[in-house]
Design an enzyme around this catalytic site. Structure first.
Site, short mmCIF file in Angstrom:
data_model
loop_
_atom_site.label_atom_id
_atom_site.label_comp_id
_atom_site.label_asym_id
_atom_site.label_seq_id
_atom_site.Cartn_x
_atom_site.Cartn_y
_atom_site.Cartn_z
N GLU A 152 86.64 56.63 51.85
CA GLU A 152 87.51 55.62 51.23
C GLU A 152 86.99 54.20 51.41
O GLU A 152 87.75 53.24 51.36
CB GLU A 152 88.94 55.74 51.78
CG GLU A 152 89.02 55.83 53.31
CD GLU A 152 90.42 56.16 53.80
OE1 GLU A 152 91.39 55.91 53.06
OE2 GLU A 152 90.55 56.66 54.93
N ASP A 178 92.35 52.84 49.37
CA ASP A 178 91.49 52.11 50.31
C ASP A 178 90.13 51.81 49.69
O ASP A 178 89.53 50.76 49.98
CB ASP A 178 91.31 52.91 51.60
CG ASP A 178 92.50 52.76 52.53
OD1 ASP A 178 92.65 51.67 53.12
OD2 ASP A 178 93.29 53.70 52.65
#
Length: 250
Positions: A152, A178
């Site tokens: 992420e 993210d």
């Protein structure tokens, strides 16, 4: 004697068979039980971005246990002690967030594996062992434990092939929220540049022979992700579904 429970989710994603799931952040066992009978292949209980901890998670695992749905648990971070506790209370599939390198992926593998190959602490009278009734549990547990690591960040994107090559990684989840922040688009998980990056990650993970996964509330992105090779896919969160289902008061 009791038998070691087969992880049907792990078996399905190893066959690259599409598995549809639901993200869960509510800690109400009655709600969890209701959702367990809604036809999802898996439910992901999130202790990273919710108030849930092992104590509040346990009744949720118990509530959904009678239903043909796999419980996935996300710990708050790559923490071997926390992961050990989640496994001991019965989680068989673990999603470790924020894994950025092959070394961190190897640490996650070690956390779900008993010695001598790993570092998972040994206990006998746990829910995972059916309180000591599963013969040979400690020798065979890893067969049915499914480890998913989450990429992420921009750094993790660059290390996908190395992470996928770590023995014991059973799946790689791409986190659009993210990743969007890491790429400079915080709060915009469906930004076109983020979507391009997500789809590229999914294609590369699949090309490496590892099942990719994703959570996205965008139907368009979800369909594109499946076309790109995503194997385990969530299109909703419990709280988001609840809010959508509520009528705005007049």
């Amino acid at each position: 004697m009791a038998e070691l429970k087969t992880n049907t989710f792990k078996a399905a994603i190893q066959r690259m068979e599409l598995q549809r799931g639901l993200w869960c952040t509510m800690s109400d066992p009655l709600a969890a039980e209701m959702m367990a009978d809604c036809g999802f292949d898996w439910m992901m209980f999130d202790t990273e971005h919710s108030p849930m901890d092992p104590v509040s998670l346990l009744p949720l695992l118990q509530a959904v246990a009678p239903y043909p749905v796999t419980s996935i648990v996300r710990p708050s971070c790559l923490n071997a002690a926390e992961i050990k506790k989640l496994l001991d209370i019965g989680a068989q599939t673990i999603l470790v967030p924020y894994v950025q390198t092959a070394d961190e992926a190897a640490q996650a593998v070690a956390a779900v594996t008993y010695p001598p190959a790993g570092i998972r602490g040994v206990a006998g009278l746990t829910r995972a062992t059916q309180f000591g009734k599963i013969p040979g549990y400690h020798k065979r547990a890893r067969e049915q434990i499914c480890l998913i690591v989450q990429v992420e960040t921009r750094e993790a994107m660059g290390n996908i092939e190395a992470i996928a090559a770590v023995e014991g990684v059973d799946g790689i989840f791409v986190g659009p929220a993210d990743l969007a922040a890491s790429l400079g688009y915080p709060g915009e998980p469906n930004h076109p540049e983020v979507t391009r990056a997500v789809l590229d990650c999914i294609r590369r993970i699949r090309a490496a022979g590892v099942p990719p996964g994703i959570l996205t509330l965008s139907q368009e992105v979800r369909l594109q992700a499946i076309e790109a090779g995503a194997v385990f896919v969530a299109g909703d969160l419990d709280l988001a579904a609840l809010r959508k289902g509520l009528s705005t008061p007049d």
